[in-house]
Design a protein around this motif. Structure first.
Motif, PDB file in Angstrom:
ATOM      1  N   UNK A 194       0.655  -1.270  -0.315  1.00 45.18           N
ATOM      2  CA  UNK A 194       0.168  -0.449   0.123  1.00 45.18           C
ATOM      3  C   UNK A 194       0.724   1.148   0.370  1.00 45.18           C
ATOM      4  N   UNK A 195       1.972   0.795   1.151  1.00 45.90           N
ATOM      5  CA  UNK A 195       2.796   2.476   1.015  1.00 45.90           C
ATOM      6  C   UNK A 195       3.182   2.569  -0.635  1.00 45.90           C
ATOM      7  N   UNK A 196       3.752   1.726  -0.776  1.00 47.45           N
ATOM      8  CA  UNK A 196       5.157   1.584  -2.775  1.00 47.45           C
ATOM      9  C   UNK A 196       4.321   1.249  -3.594  1.00 47.45           C
ATOM     10  N   UNK A 197       3.410   1.113  -3.487  1.00 51.80           N
ATOM     11  CA  UNK A 197       2.251   0.409  -4.674  1.00 51.80           C
ATOM     12  C   UNK A 197       1.061   1.503  -5.340  1.00 51.80           C
ATOM     13  N   UNK A 198       0.672   1.503  -4.351  1.00 46.17           N
ATOM     14  CA  UNK A 198      -0.510   2.808  -3.933  1.00 46.17           C
ATOM     15  C   UNK A 198      -0.380   4.088  -3.442  1.00 46.17           C
ATOM     16  N   UNK A 199      -0.413   4.628  -2.195  1.00 45.43           N
ATOM     17  CA  UNK A 199       0.015   5.560  -1.493  1.00 45.43           C
ATOM     18  C   UNK A 199       1.500   6.597  -2.446  1.00 45.43           C
ATOM     19  N   UNK A 200       2.358   6.357  -2.679  1.00 47.58           N
ATOM     20  CA  UNK A 200       3.528   6.240  -3.108  1.00 47.58           C
ATOM     21  C   UNK A 200       3.516   6.969  -4.481  1.00 47.58           C
ATOM     22  N   UNK A 201       2.234   6.246  -5.561  1.00 48.40           N
ATOM     23  CA  UNK A 201       2.121   6.687  -6.690  1.00 48.40           C
ATOM     24  C   UNK A 201       1.609   8.469  -6.081  1.00 48.40           C
ATOM     25  N   UNK A 202       1.017   8.586  -5.856  1.00 52.30           N
ATOM     26  CA  UNK A 202       0.777  10.220  -5.665  1.00 52.30           C
ATOM     27  C   UNK A 202       2.280  10.843  -5.595  1.00 52.30           C
TER      28      UNK A 202
END
Length: 498
Positions: free
Chosen positions: A232-240
């Motif tokens: 979630x940190x890298x592949x979802x939230x981090x994309x932002x």
């Protein structure tokens, strides 16, 4: 063996020759190749994505690649062999779709060889190519089962198509979701009555169920390995945190013809689709537009061309329809044109093969790497090899002193791979690839590091366009420069008072 099978095998051999000559003749230097190899290498070594190393796409491609590395050896050249299979399969699927659409092998071969020419300089082992292959497979299945009536509920077939579409989400979540949505919803364009809408809902529902299945397996894998939070940190939230982009107008200046033709073709396909005159155009439009989203926000040559392939197939199909209509009106002209087409096929085959000969000769006769770990068999670049060895010697020397060495640069993987090392976040230090913590999070990490040495690219050399400048600015301001190696300044010993 029938004539059709012989022709298919012959074309596969030609395509393999074209791809191998391009892929294997390259020296080291393609960063996307190194990053993707690093993902697969890490998984082959038992590391867990997101938890043990940073990446922002879903992990199916490095998983598959890791299997090949475990079986055949953890070397970059094995990844290139996998790349050869992937790209050759894409080109062959392009041919099979065209053959299905046009019913004419010669025209299909011409179009396919033109595609290989368009893609000649941008071949790589990449999740975008993996998703393109899956989209082509779905397109082929849909076209092969095309009936006069678009909305026919076939639960087994629709479930399988849904599952295949769900797999694209496991290669790259953003474009994968777009492909899955197209798979689920494109038939809405064919709805003309209440009864047809009910049929559409049933088709969409079973395809949604299919899409969910691979996603559930991914969630289970991440949960079992304790990597769900990191995912979630890298592949979802981090994309932002990814702010970099290449505007369409820049690509337009470099590739005017493609930049104009592709959008126009998509518009024409859309108009034909809503008129419900040709189910095949509807299918092509759905997967053309869903794969074209990969061209944004980074509209460079690679992303644009990968996103345009199904549109190019659609263009070839529409042009063939025009040709057939002309042939009906004048048979003599059509026979002359067909004779020309046959000659063009032979000429294009000879031309493409002759163009590949220098690369093939270079690969066969050129010197290969035999010393750098994980780069065995790659075309040798003596200057680059010297640089890798120099940087590697400095890293080994500092490590012998009990220090941890980090290269704060996009090229870190080039130097760390031969040392069989991976430093999470540092070895792919790019904006949008370091999680929701972003640059400030890396700065905070640096503040807590003990006995650390940092290599930073000298100011006279251009940094990667995704370089996190805030991170290197902090090190340059708060640490002492202790030396130089190759293109890097060496920083260590935090300045007192900071």
């Amino acid at each position: 063996m029938n004539k059709k099978r012989i022709l298919d095998i012959g074309l596969i051999i030609i395509l393999l020759f074209i791809v191998i000559s391009n892929v294997m003749s390259k020296t080291l230097g393609n960063l996307d190749e190194l990053w993707n190899y690093n993902f697969a290498r890490n998984m082959a070594d038992g590391l867990i994505p997101y938890k043990d190393f940073n990446m922002v796409t879903t992990p199916l491609l490095p998983m598959i690649s890791a299997v090949f590395l475990k079986i055949f050896g953890n070397e970059l050249i094995i990844m290139r062999l996998v790349e050869t299979i992937l790209i050759t399969t894409i080109f062959f699927m392009c041919y099979k779709i065209l053959e299905l659409l046009t019913k004419d092998r010669k025209i299909s071969i011409i179009a396919t060889l033109i595609v290989t020419y368009i893609f000649n300089q941008i071949l790589s082992m990449d999740y975008n190519y993996a998703n393109l292959l899956i989209a082509l497979i779905i397109t082929f299945i849909e076209l092969k089962n095309t009936k006069e009536k678009t909305l026919i509920y076939e639960p087994k077939k629709d479930l399988i198509i849904g599952i295949i579409a769900g797999v694209t989400i496991l290669f790259k979540q953003t474009t994968g979701i777009c492909i899955a949505l197209a798979t689920i919803g494109y038939k809405i364009l064919a709805v003309r009555s209440k009864e047809e809408f009910k049929e559409f809902i049933k088709i969409a529902a079973i395809r949604i169920a299919g899409v969910i299945i691979p996603v559930v397996f991914l969630i289970i894998y991440l949960a079992v390995n304790g990597a769900l939070k990191d995912f979630v940190d890298y592949a979802i939230m981090g994309i932002g945190t990814f702010e970099n982009k290449i505007p369409y107008k820049i690509f337009y200046k470099r590739q005017k013809v493609l930049a104009i033709v592709i959008p126009i073709a998509l518009i024409i396909m859309f108009i034909k689709s809503i008129r419900n005159k040709d189910n095949k155009i509807l299918i092509l439009f759905a997967y053309a537009v869903s794969t074209f989203v990969v061209a944004f926000p980074i509209t460079d040559e690679v992303h644009f061309k990968v996103g345009s392939l199904i549109t190019i197939i659609g263009i070839a199909y529409m042009l063939n329809q025009v040709y057939l209509k002309c042939a009906e009106k004048n048979k003599m002209i059509s026979q002359i044109l067909y004779s020309i087409i046959c000659g063009v096929v032979v000429g294009l085959c000879i031309y493409r093969i002759s163009n590949c000969m220098p690369n093939m000769k270079q690969w066969v006769l050129g010197e290969k790497e035999t010393e750098l770990q994980h780069f065995y068999g790659i075309m040798e670049d003596k200057e680059m090899k010297t640089a890798i060895c120099k940087v590697g010697d400095v890293i080994k020397e500092k490590r012998a002193q009990g220090k941890n060495v980090y290269i704060l640069d996009a090229e870190a993987a080039l130097y760390m791979i031969p040392l069989d090392t991976y430093n999470k976040d540092y070895d792919m230090l790019l904006k949008g690839n370091i999680g929701v913590k972003d640059e400030q999070g890396i700065v905070e990490r640096i503040k807590t590091e003990e006995n650390a040495v940092y290599l930073i690219r000298k100011s006279k050399y251009l940094k990667n366009w995704q370089h996190p400048q805030q991170v290197t600015d902090y090190v340059e301001k708060n640490f002492e420069k202790s030396g130089e190696v190759h293109i890097f300044d060496i920083y260590e010993r935090e300045i007192r008072g900071n």
